[in-house]
Design an enzyme around this catalytic site. Structure first.
Site, PDB file in Angstrom:
ATOM      1  N   GLU A  58      59.506  24.658  -4.154  1.00 19.57           N
ATOM      2  CA  GLU A  58      60.394  23.776  -5.194  1.00 19.57           C
ATOM      3  C   GLU A  58      61.205  24.648  -5.331  1.00 19.57           C
ATOM      4  O   GLU A  58      59.846  25.621  -6.329  1.00 19.57           O
ATOM      5  CB  GLU A  58      60.249  22.724  -6.044  1.00 19.57           C
ATOM      6  CG  GLU A  58      59.620  21.251  -5.675  1.00 19.57           C
ATOM      7  CD  GLU A  58      59.219  21.020  -6.432  1.00 19.57           C
ATOM      8  OE1 GLU A  58      59.371  21.103  -7.138  1.00 19.57           O
ATOM      9  OE2 GLU A  58      58.488  19.559  -6.589  1.00 19.57           O
ATOM     10  N   GLU A  73      52.316  19.141  -6.334  1.00 20.98           N
ATOM     11  CA  GLU A  73      51.681  19.693  -7.931  1.00 20.98           C
ATOM     12  C   GLU A  73      50.898  18.462  -9.248  1.00 20.98           C
ATOM     13  O   GLU A  73      51.015  18.430 -10.034  1.00 20.98           O
ATOM     14  CB  GLU A  73      53.235  18.923  -8.995  1.00 20.98           C
ATOM     15  CG  GLU A  73      54.162  19.897  -8.444  1.00 20.98           C
ATOM     16  CD  GLU A  73      55.547  20.366  -9.597  1.00 20.98           C
ATOM     17  OE1 GLU A  73      55.061  18.859 -10.512  1.00 20.98           O
ATOM     18  OE2 GLU A  73      56.252  21.467  -9.262  1.00 20.98           O
TER      19      GLU A  73
END
Length: 513
Positions: free
Chosen positions: A304, A185
């Protein structure tokens, strides 16, 4: 009609046709992966609790191991997540008594490093051969050199300083990690070492190129944008892939869903958003490939995904507290029937795109937004979301058949008009077919008719449904089995047509032989 109220459901059935000539692609077993991060109690008092009555000699809870095997998880991503952007892998190896305690900036806690790299690999082996490692590399506060050192320590057989150090630590055999995430991320402002797309693309390319010098066969995942709502979404992927296209195999996607402002109807249609995210990233990948005149296809790692309540990525950095607890209770969501139906629908979305989504990780495995819950010194139990995942992993292996539904619809505030039926089907090697279907209606049952062409199917093996008169029903510490799937009668197969009735707000698994 007030906002959030479902309009009356038409009585006409939902329909689709299955034909072996029309397929999406084969399911990679890694579609049923999960995620272990040093977040809350996922590791400590989750999978690892040496003082627990059910702990083995290594401190792994055997009651949790049994549930993990039943869940059917394959690849397991580790050690983060946001945690990895401050991770020093050297802290997590060697004698436990020599490992340092560190501040974890991602989740504002203290990491003891009692469970580390060697313990992770040993944990996977205890699950069984289906559990393979997916290791994330710190490209937030570290870089190429540290990635190469970790790769050498983990995978080189012997004869170098770091491979011999691993052997001295008691791990004679290499860990054999094939799948690596190049950071996590990195476009998120909450990420330690947050970077621009150009900055990240450059370091990811340098790291990938160097890692392939050690082993050209490694599989590498570049960071995609963290969420579709970020302004960087899609543009980030395009910039990163411009730098890394010929060096990586996958780009990552992340998505979490919860109802907003009581809008349950839109929440039930969360998979509409997930499929949109997938389609957008696929289009971006293919556009970059075309621009580079490359014949290579970049696949997707949806590493995720889940239903998640209360995720606050800004809380840690804004906290004035000097308290840095060890393994605090964080994000311990208690999941309802409603949540399980949405998770089932998200699994359908991933399966429907199995031609490009080759890896996916339910975040996370134990306690923190997880299908398995534990109490320190106490029991472990299955959440409602455990069952759709376990059934999809067990019966969702094979060729995905192309499913195009003709369904009654309903209106949502967020996604507009949405089909009540969300479905996919998978044909196994033995010719059997499993239909996975969700009825999004909160009020009425949905008749389902499936035309079967050329599949040689003659019988219904079973129809399992997860549904309840109380959509808020859930499994808890005091009532572990309040919600479980049950068999449904009346589902038939005759004259080439499958006929079933899907209960309101239900996840359904229909097996045909």
């Amino acid at each position: 009609m007030s906002p959030g109220t479902a309009k009356p459901v038409p009585t006409r059935p939902a329909r689709f046709t299955l034909d072996p000539s029309f397929t999406v692609g084969g399911v990679d077993p890694r579609l049923f992966g999960s995620f272990v991060e040093h977040l809350g109690r996922c590791v400590y008092t989750g999978i690892f609790e040496p003082d627990h009555p059910a702990a083995d000699e290594a401190g792994i809870r055997t009651d949790v191991l049994e549930l993990i095997r039943e869940l059917g998880v394959t690849t397991i991503r580790y050690p983060g997540g946001n945690y990895v952007s401050g991770y020093k892998w050297e802290d997590s190896v060697g004698p436990v008594e020599d490992r340092p305690h560190r501040l974890d900036l991602a989740w504002r806690s203290t990491e003891t490093n009692r469970f580390g790299l060697s313990e992770y690999i040993a944990f996977l082996k205890k699950i069984g051969p289906q559990a393979t490692p997916m290791m994330a590399i710190n490209l937030g506060t570290r870089g190429v050199a540290e990635a190469l050192e970790l790769q050498e320590y983990a995978n080189h057989p012997q004869g170098t300083a770091l491979s011999d150090l691993r052997r001295a630590h008691g791990d004679k055999d290499p860990f054999g990690i094939r799948l690596w995430c190049l950071g996590n991320e990195m476009d998120g402002h909450w990420q330690t070492g947050h970077k621009t797309a150009a900055e990240y693309g450059r370091i990811a390319a340098e790291t990938a190129r160097a890692m392939r010098q050690i082993d050209p066969s490694v599989e590498l995942v570049a960071c995609g944008s963290s969420a579709q709502w970020l302004p960087t979404f899609a543009e980030w992927e395009a910039t990163v892939l411009q730098e890394t296209y010929d060096l990586v195999d996958y780009i990552s996607l992340h998505a979490y869903y919860e109802p907003h402002d009581g809008d349950i109807d839109s929440f039930l249609a969360s998979a509409v958003d997930m499929e949109s995210v997938i389609d957008t990233v696929v289009a971006t990948c293919d556009h970059v490939g075309a621009r580079l005149k490359s014949k290579k296809k970049i696949n997707l790692s949806f590493d995720e995904w889940n239903v998640c309540y209360g995720l606050d990525l800004t809380g840690a950095e804004n906290s004035d507290s000097q308290d840095w607890p060890q393994a605090p209770r964080v994000l311990e969501n208690s999941y309802s029937v409603l949540d399980a139906v949405v998770v089932g629908s998200l699994l359908i979305a991933l399966t429907r795109h199995a031609d490009r989504v080759r890896v996916a990780c339910l975040a996370q495995l134990v306690n923190a937004i997880a299908p398995i819950m534990t109490e320190p010194g106490g029991p472990a139990w299955r959440q409602t979301t455990f069952f759709p995942f376990a059934q999809a992993s067990k019966y969702g292996r094979g060729q995905v058949l192309d499913v195009r539904v003709d369904s009654p619809t309903y209106e949502t505030q967020k996604h507009g008009e949405v089909d009540l039926l969300h479905a996919t089907a998978v044909r196994a090697e033995d010719g059997s077919v499993t239909v996975f279907a969700v009825n999004r209606s909160r009020a009425r049952s949905l008749p389902l008719h499936v035309t079967l062409n050329g599949l040689g199917l003659t019988s219904v093996v079973g129809h399992s449904a997860l549904a309840d008169a109380d959509p808020d029903a859930r499994n808890t510490l005091t009532d572990h089995d309040r919600v479980t799937p049950r068999q449904v009668s009346g589902t038939t197969l005759g004259d080439g047509t499958l006929s079933a009735v899907l209960e309101p707000l239900s996840w359904n698994v229909i097996r045909l032989a």
